[in-house]
Structures are given as structure tokens and as C-alpha cells.
Design an enzyme around this catalytic site. Structure first.
Site, PDB file in Angstrom:
ATOM      1  NE  ARG A   1      45.498  42.276 118.248  1.00 32.72           N
ATOM      2  CZ  ARG A   1      46.744  41.955 118.453  1.00 32.72           C
ATOM      3  NH1 ARG A   1      47.111  40.670 118.541  1.00 32.72           N
ATOM      4  NH2 ARG A   1      47.687  42.853 118.541  1.00 32.72           N
ATOM      5  N   GLY A   2      46.299  42.529 114.715  1.00 28.70           N
ATOM      6  CA  GLY A   2      47.739  42.448 114.531  1.00 28.70           C
ATOM      7  C   GLY A   2      48.006  42.434 113.034  1.00 28.70           C
TER       8      GLY A   2
ATOM      9  CG  ASP B   1      49.663  48.260 113.013  1.00 24.68           C
ATOM     10  OD1 ASP B   1      50.147  48.416 114.142  1.00 24.68           O
ATOM     11  OD2 ASP B   1      48.783  47.409 112.751  1.00 24.68           O
TER      12      ASP B   1
ATOM     13  CG  ASN C   1      53.148  49.285 116.925  1.00 22.72           C
ATOM     14  OD1 ASN C   1      52.694  48.339 116.265  1.00 22.72           O
ATOM     15  ND2 ASN C   1      53.438  49.156 118.207  1.00 22.72           N
ATOM     16  CE  LYS C   2      46.581  49.013 119.105  1.00 21.87           C
ATOM     17  NZ  LYS C   2      45.355  49.448 118.383  1.00 21.87           N
TER      18      LYS C   2
END
Ligand code: MRU
Length: 332
Positions: free
Chosen positions: A51-52, A229, A239-240
Site C-alpha cells: 500500500r502507499g 495519493d 490523502n489518507k
């Protein structure tokens, strides 16, 4: 960088396998997965074994090279079908589609695909190192930064994006301390960021996400550094989930808010954050995943977007491989 952690993603060319650290097992166990089939690759990306944003792009590129290597001669239609299947695994991080499109744009021989996948892998390391160099110039000895999710080496091949400045600062002899938000619901901050920083000998302090306001109010945070992201053309940044809240808090407390990302995360075809597709994930991540007993009553409605969007006006600057620049006012 001093660490015992192997590269997050790599290409075992000799045996034609995609190698990944299984991040769902960290911090308890470092297990390397060796993948060869499309089903294994789809599952690994979907379930966040890898992930990432940069890491899933590199994994998909190597994955396509491996899949081509398994064919007699490269079957173009099948390669495109695999590419589409990999693209569908996660919708928000644009690096995934970027890497796949780059693979499809080269001549479809096994050698070309393998060379391109290796180039993407190598460039990721160089790019993240350069982000680190630019970002470390913003860090002073004794600073304490706050980060969210994991945008460190486990989110790329090495170095990462938001943590690259900290790693490079450490190489330069600066002492920088990191506050890591645990990052509900999947705890990437606790399981991955706290783990990789501790492994590298960087001082790290973990907090629950709802403690960030109080921490900032206490005056102990110098700046916020996050990854991304997808960055839209106007600078809005996905982003998260939780990044938006931190950006609002940073603004309220007068703290710099930096977004660290390679050029491959910038999506000029996406005008604003409103057009960024936000991944919705399963209810079990909130209701049952972490305990044997239920964490919420059965049938509870669950809101679980994996990402949120930070408006460009909350971002002090982007730190990319090319330098540090504020969001372009003209594009906002
Ligand atoms: O759901 P994840 O763990 O893939 O989310 C990762 C993030 O939000 C990272 O901050 C982002 O991908 C940047 S990684 C350098």
C-alpha cells in the site's frame, strides 16, 4: 538510511517474481511474498499487503513485467486485460494508473517491460531521495513534526515521501522527532510509521488521531508533513482519511502543512479535488477487524472513506523531486 527493513517492493528477475513485504503482518512479522499470478497481485494490492501510492505503482509495474514473463510470447490483449484488472484494485492513488500506463506505452516485449519496470523502481528510489533533500532543508535540529498514515519507506521502495526529509535530515546529523498519528481504521501510523522509524533509530511518539489538536495546542509540533495519493490541477490533495482535519488544525494553530509527493502523484487531468475518486472500504474495518468481539453492533451503518481531500489553500507547499513550491494561486 540505517535500517534492517528490506525494500518494500522488488523484482526477482531471475525467478520472475514480484517480491513484497506483507504489510498486513507488520510490525509483528517481516514476511516477504513472492507473487506470480494476477489473482495474487490483485489481492495483495486490494488487501493492503502492499500500500502507499508510490509502492502500489511500482508493484503493478513489476507485476505486469512478471505476468508478461509468464507468457510464451507477449499476448497484447491479455496484457491489457491484466493492466485493467490491476488498475481497478484501488481507485484513488493515481500512481497506480500512471505506472500501468507507462508500462503499456513501451514496446511489448518481455525485455522492454522488465527494463521499464526496473526503471520505475530505480526512479522511485531516486525521486524519494530528492524529495528528502528538499524537505530536509526545511527542518531544523530539534524540530518535531507530525505525520499521518504511512508515507515512509513502506509506502515506496525506500525513503518514502513525507518521511524522506526526516531520513535525510538524520543522515545530515539533525535530530528530528516524529509524532505519528495512529491512523484509524487500519492503523498505518501505529503499525507501519512507528515501526519503520524505530527500526531506523528515529525518535517517534505515537498518538491517537483525536489527540492531534491538543498536541498542536501544546506547542510541541513544528510542522505537519504528509504524503499524497493524488494532487488535482488546482492543488487539492487526496490523502489518507484524516488529512483534511489535520490541515484545518494546522491552519488554526498557524503551523506549516507540507505535502510531499513525486510528479507521478500530480494529476493534471483532474481539475479539482471534487473529481478525485475516493475509495470506500468495507464495514468490517470499523466493526470487527481488530478484536475477537465486535467493535460495533451488528448491522451498524458504517462510513469508511479511505481518503479525504485537503483544499489547496490549507497547503503551505508541495515538496517534490524538483523542489519546494506553494500551490499555484492561478490554478486555485
Ligand atoms: O490506504 P493506504 O495505506 O494505501 O494509504 C496511504 C496514504 O494515504 C499515503 O499517505 C499516500 O499513499 C502517500 S504514500 C507516499
Amino acid at each position: 538510511m540505517r535500517t534492517q527493513i528490506p525494500d518494500t517492493v522488488s523484482f526477482d528477475r531471475e525467478n520472475n517474481r514480484l517480491l513484497l513485504i506483507d504489510q498486513t503482518r507488520l510490525p509483528n512479522e517481516t514476511r516477504i511474498l513472492a507473487l506470480r499470478t494476477i489473482e495474487e497481485m490483485e489481492e495483495a494490492i486490494r488487501s493492503l499487503r502492499v500500500r502507499g501510492a508510490p509502492a502500489i505503482g511500482v508493484a503493478a509495474a513489476i507485476g505486469l513485467a512478471v505476468l508478461a514473463g509468464e507468457m510464451g510470447g507477449v499476448d497484447d490483449a491479455l496484457l491489457r486485460e491484466y493492466a485493467l484488472r490491476l488498475k481497478k484494485t484501488r481507485p484513488t492513488a493515481v500512481n497506480l494508473a500512471w505506472a500501468i500506463d507507462r508500462m503499456l506505452s513501451v514496446g511489448h516485449t518481455k525485455e522492454m517491460l522488465a527494463e521499464t519496470a526496473l526503471a520505475i523502481w530505480r526512479e522511485d528510489i531516486e525521486t524519494c531521495r530528492r524529495i528528502g533533500g528538499h524537505g530536509s532543508a526545511l527542518l531544523r535540529d530539534g524540530d518535531s513534526i507530525l505525520t499521518h498514515c504511512n508515507a515512509g519507506r513502506l509506502a515506496a521502495v525506500r525513503y518514502g515521501t513525507a518521511l524522506a526529509p526526516v531520513y535525510v535530515a538524520a543522515e545530515q546529523g539533525k535530530h528530528v522527532h516524529v509524532f505519528a498519528g495512529e491512523t484509524r481504521p487500519l492503523l498505518q501510523g501505529a503499525r507501519l510509521t512507528a515501526y519503520e522509524l524505530a527500526e531506523a533509530g528515529i525518535p517517534v511518539t505515537l498518538l491517537c488521531d483525536n489527540m492531534a489538536a491538543g498536541l498542536m495546542q501544546s506547542g510541541r509540533v513544528s510542522a505537519v508533513f504528509i504524503g499524497a495519493d493524488r494532487v488535482a490541477a488546482n492543488g487539492d490533495t487526496a490523502n489518507k482519511t484524516g488529512s483534511l482535519g489535520l490541515s484545518v488544525l494546522a491552519r488554526a494553530f498557524g503551523l506549516p502543512f507540507y505535502v510531499c509527493a513525486p510528479a507521478s502523484t500530480f494529476d493534471r487531468s483532474c481539475p479539482t479535488g471534487a473529481q478525485i475518486p475516493i475509495e470506500r472500504r468495507g464495514a468490517e474495518e470499523l466493526t470487527t477487524q481488530w478484536y475477537q468481539n465486535r467493535m460495533a453492533p451488528s448491522g451498524a451503518a458504517v462510513y469508511n472513506p479511505a481518503f479525504d481531500v485537503v483544499p489547496a489553500e490549507n497547503i503551505t507547499a508541495f515538496i517534490t523531486e524538483d523542489g519546494v513550491s506553494p500551490p499555484r494561486k492561478s490554478a486555485i
